[in-house]
Write an enzyme that holds these catalytic residues in place. Structure first.
Site, PDB file in Angstrom:
ATOM      1  N   TYR A   1     -25.927 -10.613  55.380  1.00 39.05           N
ATOM      2  CA  TYR A   1     -26.267  -9.895  54.137  1.00 39.05           C
ATOM      3  C   TYR A   1     -26.715 -10.893  53.069  1.00 39.05           C
ATOM      4  O   TYR A   1     -27.729 -10.704  52.402  1.00 39.05           O
ATOM      5  CB  TYR A   1     -25.047  -9.102  53.677  1.00 39.05           C
ATOM      6  CG  TYR A   1     -25.192  -8.386  52.344  1.00 39.05           C
ATOM      7  CD1 TYR A   1     -25.967  -7.234  52.229  1.00 39.05           C
ATOM      8  CD2 TYR A   1     -24.520  -8.841  51.195  1.00 39.05           C
ATOM      9  CE1 TYR A   1     -26.083  -6.557  51.016  1.00 39.05           C
ATOM     10  CE2 TYR A   1     -24.626  -8.179  49.982  1.00 39.05           C
ATOM     11  CZ  TYR A   1     -25.403  -7.034  49.895  1.00 39.05           C
ATOM     12  OH  TYR A   1     -25.500  -6.371  48.693  1.00 39.05           O
TER      13      TYR A   1
ATOM     14  N   ASN B   1     -34.068  -1.173  44.753  1.00 40.91           N
ATOM     15  CA  ASN B   1     -32.610  -1.078  44.802  1.00 40.91           C
ATOM     16  C   ASN B   1     -32.075  -0.702  46.187  1.00 40.91           C
ATOM     17  O   ASN B   1     -30.967  -1.089  46.543  1.00 40.91           O
ATOM     18  CB  ASN B   1     -32.150  -0.030  43.773  1.00 40.91           C
ATOM     19  CG  ASN B   1     -30.717   0.394  43.974  1.00 40.91           C
ATOM     20  OD1 ASN B   1     -29.779  -0.344  43.663  1.00 40.91           O
ATOM     21  ND2 ASN B   1     -30.517   1.590  44.540  1.00 40.91           N
TER      22      ASN B   1
ATOM     23  N   ILE C   1     -25.739   2.719  42.639  1.00 40.59           N
ATOM     24  CA  ILE C   1     -26.433   2.025  41.550  1.00 40.59           C
ATOM     25  C   ILE C   1     -27.779   2.686  41.251  1.00 40.59           C
ATOM     26  O   ILE C   1     -28.140   2.886  40.084  1.00 40.59           O
ATOM     27  CB  ILE C   1     -26.622   0.530  41.925  1.00 40.59           C
ATOM     28  CG1 ILE C   1     -25.247  -0.165  41.997  1.00 40.59           C
ATOM     29  CG2 ILE C   1     -27.534  -0.177  40.928  1.00 40.59           C
ATOM     30  CD1 ILE C   1     -25.273  -1.574  42.590  1.00 40.59           C
TER      31      ILE C   1
HETATM   32  N1  LIG Z   1     -21.919  -1.978  45.746  1.00 42.45           N
HETATM   33  C1  LIG Z   1     -21.864  -3.301  45.593  1.00 42.45           C
HETATM   34  O1  LIG Z   1     -20.776  -3.899  45.540  1.00 42.45           O
HETATM   35  C2  LIG Z   1     -23.141  -4.082  45.454  1.00 42.45           C
HETATM   36  C3  LIG Z   1     -23.061  -5.408  44.976  1.00 42.45           C
HETATM   37  C4  LIG Z   1     -24.207  -6.169  44.872  1.00 42.45           C
HETATM   38  C5  LIG Z   1     -25.438  -5.617  45.194  1.00 42.45           C
HETATM   39  N2  LIG Z   1     -25.511  -4.322  45.654  1.00 42.45           N
HETATM   40  C6  LIG Z   1     -26.836  -3.799  46.012  1.00 42.45           C
HETATM   41  O2  LIG Z   1     -27.085  -2.623  45.270  1.00 42.45           O
HETATM   42  C7  LIG Z   1     -28.053  -1.825  45.959  1.00 42.45           C
HETATM   43  C8  LIG Z   1     -27.601  -0.366  45.945  1.00 42.45           C
HETATM   44  O3  LIG Z   1     -26.418  -0.240  46.725  1.00 42.45           O
HETATM   45  P1  LIG Z   1     -25.181   0.664  46.292  1.00 42.45           P
HETATM   46  O4  LIG Z   1     -24.017  -0.226  46.121  1.00 42.45           O
HETATM   47  O5  LIG Z   1     -25.556   1.593  45.200  1.00 42.45           O
HETATM   48  O6  LIG Z   1     -24.899   1.445  47.684  1.00 42.45           O
HETATM   49  P2  LIG Z   1     -25.196   2.952  48.134  1.00 42.45           P
HETATM   50  O7  LIG Z   1     -24.465   3.899  47.269  1.00 42.45           O
HETATM   51  O8  LIG Z   1     -24.926   2.946  49.604  1.00 42.45           O
HETATM   52  O9  LIG Z   1     -26.748   3.124  47.865  1.00 42.45           O
HETATM   53  C9  LIG Z   1     -27.739   2.616  48.721  1.00 42.45           C
HETATM   54  C10 LIG Z   1     -29.014   3.411  48.494  1.00 42.45           C
HETATM   55  O10 LIG Z   1     -30.050   2.890  49.343  1.00 42.45           O
HETATM   56  C11 LIG Z   1     -30.603   3.954  50.098  1.00 42.45           C
HETATM   57  N3  LIG Z   1     -31.067   3.460  51.390  1.00 42.45           N
HETATM   58  C12 LIG Z   1     -30.390   2.701  52.282  1.00 42.45           C
HETATM   59  N4  LIG Z   1     -31.145   2.474  53.367  1.00 42.45           N
HETATM   60  C13 LIG Z   1     -32.343   3.094  53.153  1.00 42.45           C
HETATM   61  C14 LIG Z   1     -33.531   3.226  53.904  1.00 42.45           C
HETATM   62  N5  LIG Z   1     -33.675   2.679  55.126  1.00 42.45           N
HETATM   63  N6  LIG Z   1     -34.554   3.950  53.378  1.00 42.45           N
HETATM   64  C15 LIG Z   1     -34.420   4.523  52.158  1.00 42.45           C
HETATM   65  N7  LIG Z   1     -33.329   4.414  51.394  1.00 42.45           N
HETATM   66  C16 LIG Z   1     -32.288   3.715  51.896  1.00 42.45           C
HETATM   67  C17 LIG Z   1     -29.466   4.975  50.231  1.00 42.45           C
HETATM   68  O11 LIG Z   1     -29.947   6.292  50.382  1.00 42.45           O
HETATM   69  P3  LIG Z   1     -29.976   7.156  51.735  1.00 42.45           P
HETATM   70  O12 LIG Z   1     -28.752   6.822  52.516  1.00 42.45           O
HETATM   71  O13 LIG Z   1     -30.074   8.558  51.222  1.00 42.45           O
HETATM   72  O14 LIG Z   1     -31.233   6.681  52.382  1.00 42.45           O
HETATM   73  C18 LIG Z   1     -28.833   4.871  48.845  1.00 42.45           C
HETATM   74  O15 LIG Z   1     -29.526   5.667  47.926  1.00 42.45           O
HETATM   75  C19 LIG Z   1     -28.188  -2.434  47.368  1.00 42.45           C
HETATM   76  O16 LIG Z   1     -29.370  -3.190  47.437  1.00 42.45           O
HETATM   77  C20 LIG Z   1     -26.978  -3.347  47.468  1.00 42.45           C
HETATM   78  O17 LIG Z   1     -27.202  -4.430  48.345  1.00 42.45           O
HETATM   79  C21 LIG Z   1     -24.401  -3.545  45.770  1.00 42.45           C
END
Ligand SMILES: NC(=O)c1ccc[n+]([C@@H]2O[C@H](COP(=O)([O-])OP(=O)(O)OC[C@H]3O[C@@H](n4cnc5c(N)ncnc54)[C@H](OP(=O)(O)O)[C@@H]3O)[C@@H](O)[C@H]2O)c1
Length: 236
Positions: A148, A83, A16
């Site tokens: 979560y 995010n 995202i």
């Molecule tokens: N996918 C879904 O179904 C969904 C639904 C509802 C809400 N969300 C929310 O959307 C947001 C983005 O998630 P996504 O689905 O796009 O998953 P994703 O592809 O795993 O992206 C997560 C991002 O957060 C970064 N991140 C994680 N831990 C970190 C840390 N300790 N320090 C710095 N960066 C960190 C990761 O980068 P690095 O690993 O490079 O650090 C990555 O860029 C999250 O808050 C998630 O809870 C997702």
């Protein structure tokens, strides 16, 4: 100073966050991107001509750097997109506590600290917008995702209190609550939620990025405190 608005996006190396960066770049925003994986982050930043800061967002130095770099490079900062996040799954009695701690630190503590820091800049200017990527799980619970959900409920509560505190100013706060989006978030799950929930057509990151633009592209007097976005077939 640039005439374009400047946005800081956390978790911009994939999913995202990356899609939001692409959307705002198309709209001429200047971007400061952050995540831990330097290779992936730099690739996104190079494509979008954005500034990047690699590091763990739970580190206070990384948090402080984001606003500092925005001012060094562009002499302004307008938007914070909180995010970055992770998901630890499991029943309350069996979940890995170390993972829960890590999740609370990134999903809640880091987001809170960034809001705290950015408000110190936004308040005197009486301008700015904070968008928190929450989740449908910030409004509902399910077995095995209680921890979560707890982090996202915390983000929602913080945002709602802040909205009340900011009412009457020109600073906006919004929560975006996606349902299942196809990203790397569930990469460690034995059974992907798409399978367990029987969702054949989940959301894509671009669907969420487009909603971020919608939230930002409102007249000054219109506030969108929260917006939920679900796959049509998501029975939740
Ligand atoms: N996918 C879904 O179904 C969904 C639904 C509802 C809400 N969300 C929310 O959307 C947001 C983005 O998630 P996504 O689905 O796009 O998953 P994703 O592809 O795993 O992206 C997560 C991002 O957060 C970064 N991140 C994680 N831990 C970190 C840390 N300790 N320090 C710095 N960066 C960190 C990761 O980068 P690095 O690993 O490079 O650090 C990555 O860029 C999250 O808050 C998630 O809870 C997702």
């Amino acid at each position: 100073m640039t005439d374009s608005q400047v946005a800081v996006i956390t978790g911009a190396s994939s999913g995202i966050g990356r899609a939001v960066a692409e959307e705002l770049s198309k709209r001429d925003y200047k971007l400061i991107l952050t995540a831990r994986n330097e290779g992936k982050l730099k690739k996104v930043a190079d494509e979008l001509k954005a500034v990047w800061i690699a590091g763990d967002l739970t580190n206070n130095e990384v948090q402080n750097k984001l606003l500092d770099v925005s001012y060094q490079k562009y002499q302004r900062c307008d938007i914070l997109i909180n995010n970055a996040g992770m998901i630890a799954g499991g029943t309350i009695e069996a979940i890995d506590l170390a993972q829960v701690t890590e999740m609370v630190r990134v999903n809640v503590e880091a987001a809170f600290r960034l809001i705290y820091l950015f408000l110190k800049d936004f308040k005197p200017k009486n301008r700015g917008h904070i968008i928190n990527i929450s989740s449908v799980m910030g409004t509902k619970v399910r077995e095995t995702v209680g921890a979560y959900s707890g982090t996202k409920y915390a983000l929602e509560a913080l945002s709602e209190a802040l909205r009340l505190e900011l009412a009457g100013t020109k600073i906006k706060i919004s929560c975006l609550e996606p349902g299942l989006v196809m990203t790397e978030l569930h990469r460690n799950w034995e059974v992907h939620p798409q399978i367990s929930m029987g969702i054949t057509n989940p959301l894509q990151p671009a669907d969420i990025a487009e909603k971020v633009w919608y939230i930002l592209n409102q007249p000054e007097h219109v506030s969108i405190p929260r917006i939920m976005v679900l796959p049509q077939e998501h029975k939740i």
